[in-house]
Design a protein around this motif. Sequence first.
Motif, PDB file in Angstrom:
ATOM      1  N   ALA A   1       0.066  11.649   4.122  1.00 30.23           N
ATOM      2  CA  ALA A   1      -0.649  10.430   3.732  1.00 30.23           C
ATOM      3  C   ALA A   1       0.263   9.219   3.815  1.00 30.23           C
ATOM      4  CB  ALA A   1      -1.183  10.586   2.303  1.00 30.23           C
ATOM      5  N   ALA A   2       1.511   9.383   3.367  1.00 27.47           N
ATOM      6  CA  ALA A   2       2.451   8.265   3.418  1.00 27.47           C
ATOM      7  C   ALA A   2       2.842   7.940   4.857  1.00 27.47           C
ATOM      8  CB  ALA A   2       3.693   8.602   2.601  1.00 27.47           C
ATOM      9  N   ALA A   3       2.974   8.981   5.680  1.00 25.22           N
ATOM     10  CA  ALA A   3       3.374   8.757   7.068  1.00 25.22           C
ATOM     11  C   ALA A   3       2.218   8.202   7.904  1.00 25.22           C
ATOM     12  CB  ALA A   3       3.880  10.062   7.677  1.00 25.22           C
ATOM     13  N   LEU A   4       1.031   8.753   7.671  1.00 20.48           N
ATOM     14  CA  LEU A   4      -0.109   8.357   8.500  1.00 20.48           C
ATOM     15  C   LEU A   4      -0.676   6.994   8.139  1.00 20.48           C
ATOM     16  CD1 LEU A   4      -2.025  11.760   8.809  1.00 20.48           C
ATOM     17  CD2 LEU A   4      -0.520  10.666  10.475  1.00 20.48           C
TER      18      LEU A   4
ATOM     19  N   ILE B   1       8.782   0.965  10.328  1.00 18.88           N
ATOM     20  CA  ILE B   1       9.759   2.008  10.011  1.00 18.88           C
ATOM     21  C   ILE B   1      10.691   1.532   8.914  1.00 18.88           C
ATOM     22  CG2 ILE B   1      11.655   3.378  10.962  1.00 18.88           C
ATOM     23  CD1 ILE B   1      10.258   3.167  13.683  1.00 18.88           C
ATOM     24  N   VAL B   2      11.121   0.266   9.008  1.00 19.41           N
ATOM     25  CA  VAL B   2      12.018  -0.285   7.992  1.00 19.41           C
ATOM     26  C   VAL B   2      11.340  -0.316   6.631  1.00 19.41           C
ATOM     27  CG1 VAL B   2      13.206  -2.374   7.256  1.00 19.41           C
ATOM     28  CG2 VAL B   2      13.373  -1.625   9.635  1.00 19.41           C
ATOM     29  N   ILE B   3      10.088  -0.748   6.591  1.00 17.65           N
ATOM     30  CA  ILE B   3       9.355  -0.798   5.322  1.00 17.65           C
ATOM     31  C   ILE B   3       9.182   0.602   4.755  1.00 17.65           C
ATOM     32  CG2 ILE B   3       7.094  -1.280   4.304  1.00 17.65           C
ATOM     33  CD1 ILE B   3       6.909  -3.711   6.143  1.00 17.65           C
ATOM     34  N   ASN B   4       8.870   1.563   5.622  1.00 19.27           N
ATOM     35  CA  ASN B   4       8.768   2.959   5.169  1.00 19.27           C
ATOM     36  C   ASN B   4      10.033   3.406   4.448  1.00 19.27           C
ATOM     37  OD1 ASN B   4       6.308   4.287   5.590  1.00 19.27           O
ATOM     38  ND2 ASN B   4       6.654   4.417   7.783  1.00 19.27           N
ATOM     39  N   ASP B   5      11.174   3.174   5.113  1.00 18.80           N
ATOM     40  CA  ASP B   5      12.439   3.633   4.535  1.00 18.80           C
ATOM     41  C   ASP B   5      12.818   2.834   3.291  1.00 18.80           C
ATOM     42  OD1 ASP B   5      12.799   5.671   6.323  1.00 18.80           O
ATOM     43  OD2 ASP B   5      14.048   4.521   7.699  1.00 18.80           O
ATOM     44  N   ILE B   6      12.474   1.555   3.269  1.00 19.10           N
ATOM     45  CA  ILE B   6      12.774   0.751   2.074  1.00 19.10           C
ATOM     46  C   ILE B   6      11.996   1.270   0.874  1.00 19.10           C
ATOM     47  CG2 ILE B   6      12.423  -1.516   1.026  1.00 19.10           C
ATOM     48  CD1 ILE B   6      13.253  -2.768   3.658  1.00 19.10           C
ATOM     49  N   GLN B   7      10.738   1.632   1.085  1.00 14.08           N
ATOM     50  CA  GLN B   7       9.936   2.151  -0.022  1.00 14.08           C
ATOM     51  C   GLN B   7      10.474   3.509  -0.479  1.00 14.08           C
ATOM     52  OE1 GLN B   7       8.000   0.061  -1.400  1.00 14.08           O
ATOM     53  NE2 GLN B   7       8.351  -1.346   0.292  1.00 14.08           N
ATOM     54  N   ARG B   8      10.906   4.336   0.457  1.00 14.48           N
ATOM     55  CA  ARG B   8      11.554   5.599   0.078  1.00 14.48           C
ATOM     56  C   ARG B   8      12.821   5.313  -0.730  1.00 14.48           C
ATOM     57  NH1 ARG B   8      10.460  10.424   3.078  1.00 14.48           N
ATOM     58  NH2 ARG B   8       8.846  10.162   4.646  1.00 14.48           N
TER      59      ARG B   8
ATOM     60  N   ARG C   1       0.814  -1.210   0.000  1.00 19.14           N
ATOM     61  CA  ARG C   1       0.000   0.000   0.000  1.00 19.14           C
ATOM     62  C   ARG C   1       0.854   1.269   0.000  1.00 19.14           C
ATOM     63  NH1 ARG C   1      -4.308   1.814   4.726  1.00 19.14           N
ATOM     64  NH2 ARG C   1      -4.748   3.895   3.881  1.00 19.14           N
ATOM     65  N   VAL C   2       1.986   1.235   0.709  1.00 15.40           N
ATOM     66  CA  VAL C   2       2.737   2.465   0.915  1.00 15.40           C
ATOM     67  C   VAL C   2       3.703   2.770  -0.226  1.00 15.40           C
ATOM     68  CG1 VAL C   2       4.790   1.601   2.141  1.00 15.40           C
ATOM     69  CG2 VAL C   2       3.803   3.815   2.769  1.00 15.40           C
ATOM     70  N   ARG C   3       4.121   1.764  -0.995  1.00 12.69           N
ATOM     71  CA  ARG C   3       5.151   2.014  -2.017  1.00 12.69           C
ATOM     72  C   ARG C   3       4.724   3.046  -3.060  1.00 12.69           C
ATOM     73  NH1 ARG C   3       9.107  -2.235  -5.152  1.00 12.69           N
ATOM     74  NH2 ARG C   3      10.327  -0.644  -6.209  1.00 12.69           N
TER      75      ARG C   3
END
Length: 592
Positions: A242-245, A302-309, A187-189
Amino acid sequence: MFQFKWLWHNLKGDRAGYIFALCMSVIGCSLTIINPYIGQRIVDHFIAGNDAAQHLATEKGLLIGLVLGMVGFSLLRTGLAYFTTLLYERSSQNMLFRIRVYLYNKIQGQDMRYYDRNRTGDLMTKMTGDIEMVRHSLAWIMKTIIESLTVFIAAVVYFFFIDAELTLWLLLLSPPIGIVAFIFARRVRPMYVDLREKLSQLNTITQENIAGNRVVKAFAREDYEIQKFTEKNVNYSKANKAAALVWLDYFPYLETFSQAFLVILMLVGGLFVMNGRITFGELSAFSALIWGLSNPMRTIGIVINDIQRFFASLSKIIEVYYANPDIVNEHNAAGKKRYHGYIKFENVSFKYDSATVLDNINFSVDPGETIAIMGATGSGKTTLINLIPRFYDATKGRVLVDGIDVRKLELDELRSNIGVATQDVLLFSDTVDGNIAFGDPDMPEEDVTSFAKLAAAHDFIAKMPEGYNTIVGERGVGLSGGQKQRIALARALAVKPPILILDDTTSAVDLETEEHIQQSLRELDFTCTKIIIAQRVSTTAKADRILIIEDGRIIEEGTHAELLEKRGYYYDVFMLQNEGIGREASIQYGKK
């Protein structure tokens, strides 16, 4: 996998250090089971065991040794963590440096079409934020992943060694956590891809407004530009939120599962202790190391967030990294020579995308000859001269320099034989001397002064606070349009080019200064073929030949007097600029 192969390729020179850091991370995190094991021994032997009091009285040395062992292993792990952090940082910073240099060289080597199609703000984002995100991922995200996996595996192995059934009860939570993490990642990518585009748009509008601040102020459009910036900023802020929340939609599940490890341990582990299946020491070992299971689950978001970034940024960097120009500069330094300055256009046509800009252009220029080009705005004048130094390549036909197709000439050699000065002058944030000597940094000061005099720039430069050592602001801020044009002309002349291209270079100077410049150009002490784009008849009148271009075609060609005789476009322009002059007088003007 391609992304990781790309990272591995760019780690060349630091691969050994990075692999060593990974190994040290694995070793350091594997040591996390030592202290829980020592704690288990202390609890079972000195606190909760049947003979605990006796052991405490008779084996104080062992107790002190175990306590010191816990302290020693803690210090060892801290030292390893510090050392591996240094290695990660050094490897990632070195990689960042190499990639940034490579990308800068790659961008420098792109042809004009690339710059036409890529926004400056977007390129700046790739050169700064995107590269830094890749470095952060290599140094910290990979470190976090390796360390979390190592601790998780070490904890599971140790738990199985103590009691397999209790371990399986704890591992029941892993599948649902994995499913939640997978759904979150999918969803976040795309949201981070969109976020990166919004950041690029924000940087672009910021760069444009800073560069064009004088225009904004001249039209009193500050409020409008602030509104445009605010709109882009709001879009970026919304995308960022939106990406953070979105993490908050999944955080309760992951946090609940993480806390459930402790609940299961208390319930099942407590029953196992009461049944005598495990000891208090073994339960304490589970309690001391349960974070090795729960903490990776907490940090997975957090790891998934940064990986997608990371993937969003890396895809943009790779676009630049593997972008290949149509016009390639091999930078072959050997065998360069000075050209004679013969230029010929043979049936040259040029299309930009689907629009025809030049159509079947034919003319030649002999060495030392001066050709003036005139035509309405958008007629193709600038495009025509851009084909000579190969800023673009002709779609059809050939552009020849000294009888050789420019596409067969080495670019550095070709361009080093051409001096270019344009109406839209770019001066660097450097001294006046540095700007004039840009093409030859080792040029003696007396030569710089000589060329400034040829360009009618010496007088105003001498009056500046520090003369030729005066720092010129970005893009020549602080100088008038005419002053900037004269410095640009001096810069073009300073390389003593056999071919000189002037694109409306004297449009912002007065007639007296223009006459001085024209006289200087006619009296150069080196052979120079001159191609001059101009709108003033005063500039074109003394040229050996004049070309009139309309809609990409040459419609008139000849000397000043010949074109006046034809009573065409050139005659109309002359009459507009010299109202009241009769035909005979105008022809006579051309003969002077």
